[in-house]
Motif scaffolding. Sequence first.
Motif, PDB file in Angstrom:
ATOM      1  N   GLY A  26       0.814  -1.214   0.000  1.00 31.49           N
ATOM      2  CA  GLY A  26       0.000   0.000   0.000  1.00 31.49           C
ATOM      3  C   GLY A  26       0.845   1.260   0.000  1.00 31.49           C
ATOM      4  O   GLY A  26       0.542   2.225  -0.716  1.00 31.49           O
ATOM      5  N   GLN A  27       1.922   1.270   0.789  1.00 38.52           N
ATOM      6  CA  GLN A  27       2.797   2.440   0.827  1.00 38.52           C
ATOM      7  C   GLN A  27       3.472   2.669  -0.522  1.00 38.52           C
ATOM      8  O   GLN A  27       3.536   3.799  -1.003  1.00 38.52           O
ATOM      9  N   ILE A  28       3.957   1.602  -1.133  1.00 36.91           N
ATOM     10  CA  ILE A  28       4.601   1.744  -2.435  1.00 36.91           C
ATOM     11  C   ILE A  28       3.587   2.137  -3.496  1.00 36.91           C
ATOM     12  O   ILE A  28       3.873   2.932  -4.386  1.00 36.91           O
ATOM     13  N   ASN A  29       2.387   1.621  -3.397  1.00 34.61           N
ATOM     14  CA  ASN A  29       1.334   1.992  -4.341  1.00 34.61           C
ATOM     15  C   ASN A  29       0.983   3.475  -4.204  1.00 34.61           C
ATOM     16  O   ASN A  29       0.740   4.157  -5.198  1.00 34.61           O
ATOM     17  N   ASP A  30       0.963   4.002  -2.972  1.00 34.89           N
ATOM     18  CA  ASP A  30       0.724   5.421  -2.766  1.00 34.89           C
ATOM     19  C   ASP A  30       1.824   6.263  -3.407  1.00 34.89           C
ATOM     20  O   ASP A  30       1.555   7.305  -4.010  1.00 34.89           O
ATOM     21  N   ILE A  31       3.071   5.807  -3.260  1.00 30.61           N
ATOM     22  CA  ILE A  31       4.187   6.515  -3.890  1.00 30.61           C
ATOM     23  C   ILE A  31       4.028   6.488  -5.400  1.00 30.61           C
ATOM     24  O   ILE A  31       4.259   7.496  -6.075  1.00 30.61           O
ATOM     25  N   ALA A  43       9.555   9.114 -14.883  1.00 29.63           N
ATOM     26  CA  ALA A  43       9.120   7.951 -15.662  1.00 29.63           C
ATOM     27  C   ALA A  43       9.942   6.716 -15.314  1.00 29.63           C
ATOM     28  O   ALA A  43       9.400   5.618 -15.169  1.00 29.63           O
ATOM     29  N   ARG A  44      11.253   6.880 -15.153  1.00 22.95           N
ATOM     30  CA  ARG A  44      12.104   5.750 -14.778  1.00 22.95           C
ATOM     31  C   ARG A  44      11.769   5.256 -13.378  1.00 22.95           C
ATOM     32  O   ARG A  44      11.762   4.058 -13.105  1.00 22.95           O
ATOM     33  N   MET A  45      11.510   6.192 -12.476  1.00 25.25           N
ATOM     34  CA  MET A  45      11.163   5.806 -11.108  1.00 25.25           C
ATOM     35  C   MET A  45       9.855   5.026 -11.080  1.00 25.25           C
ATOM     36  O   MET A  45       9.704   4.065 -10.328  1.00 25.25           O
ATOM     37  N   GLU A  47       8.678   3.099 -13.385  1.00 29.90           N
ATOM     38  CA  GLU A  47       8.942   1.762 -13.881  1.00 29.90           C
ATOM     39  C   GLU A  47       9.597   0.902 -12.798  1.00 29.90           C
ATOM     40  O   GLU A  47       9.217  -0.256 -12.589  1.00 29.90           O
ATOM     41  N   LYS A  48      10.555   1.480 -12.074  1.00 31.18           N
ATOM     42  CA  LYS A  48      11.236   0.743 -11.008  1.00 31.18           C
ATOM     43  C   LYS A  48      10.277   0.389  -9.871  1.00 31.18           C
ATOM     44  O   LYS A  48      10.312  -0.716  -9.334  1.00 31.18           O
ATOM     45  N   VAL A  49       9.416   1.325  -9.515  1.00 31.32           N
ATOM     46  CA  VAL A  49       8.456   1.063  -8.443  1.00 31.32           C
ATOM     47  C   VAL A  49       7.471  -0.014  -8.874  1.00 31.32           C
ATOM     48  O   VAL A  49       7.099  -0.885  -8.074  1.00 31.32           O
ATOM     49  N   SER A  50       7.067  -0.003 -10.120  1.00 33.34           N
ATOM     50  CA  SER A  50       6.164  -1.051 -10.625  1.00 33.34           C
ATOM     51  C   SER A  50       6.828  -2.420 -10.556  1.00 33.34           C
ATOM     52  O   SER A  50       6.191  -3.415 -10.184  1.00 33.34           O
ATOM     53  N   ILE A  51       8.109  -2.466 -10.878  1.00 30.20           N
ATOM     54  CA  ILE A  51       8.846  -3.734 -10.799  1.00 30.20           C
ATOM     55  C   ILE A  51       8.896  -4.220  -9.355  1.00 30.20           C
ATOM     56  O   ILE A  51       8.698  -5.410  -9.076  1.00 30.20           O
ATOM     57  N   VAL A  52       9.152  -3.307  -8.416  1.00 25.74           N
ATOM     58  CA  VAL A  52       9.209  -3.678  -7.000  1.00 25.74           C
ATOM     59  C   VAL A  52       7.859  -4.205  -6.525  1.00 25.74           C
ATOM     60  O   VAL A  52       7.784  -5.202  -5.802  1.00 25.74           O
ATOM     61  N   LEU A  53       6.774  -3.552  -6.929  1.00 28.70           N
ATOM     62  CA  LEU A  53       5.437  -4.014  -6.543  1.00 28.70           C
ATOM     63  C   LEU A  53       5.176  -5.428  -7.060  1.00 28.70           C
ATOM     64  O   LEU A  53       4.622  -6.267  -6.340  1.00 28.70           O
ATOM     65  N   ASN A  54       5.562  -5.696  -8.292  1.00 25.93           N
ATOM     66  CA  ASN A  54       5.374  -7.031  -8.845  1.00 25.93           C
ATOM     67  C   ASN A  54       6.196  -8.058  -8.081  1.00 25.93           C
ATOM     68  O   ASN A  54       5.730  -9.173  -7.831  1.00 25.93           O
TER      69      ASN A  54
END
Length: 97
Positions: A26-31, A43-45, A47-54
């Motif tokens: 939830g915290q990462i999704n808020d970010i 844009a790069r960030m 993509e990286k956050v999406s990878i971490v969520l997955n």
Amino acid sequence: MSGSLTLSCSYYLRRAAEHTRQVVYGQINDILIELSSRQEEVARMLEKVSIVLNQIQKINEGAFLPLSHEPAIKAVLLPFGGWGGVTLLEYFVLKGF
């Protein structure tokens, strides 16, 4: 007694791990939502956050193992499998339990 303690500890560990995963997700999704309002530099960030969520969702080891693969569950069920289970059932039937 020790079997029930093992099972309860396994249950509470899994519950705590799942709760922690949901909080972090939830915290990462808020970010991610906050960053999506910004443009190119982020844009790069995104993509990286999406990878971490997955990766967080795909964790399937340690406390996140399915209950059927938990070593504690296997240890508790071991005496009831195979010939040992038949012997235990036979013993209980003969003793009148």
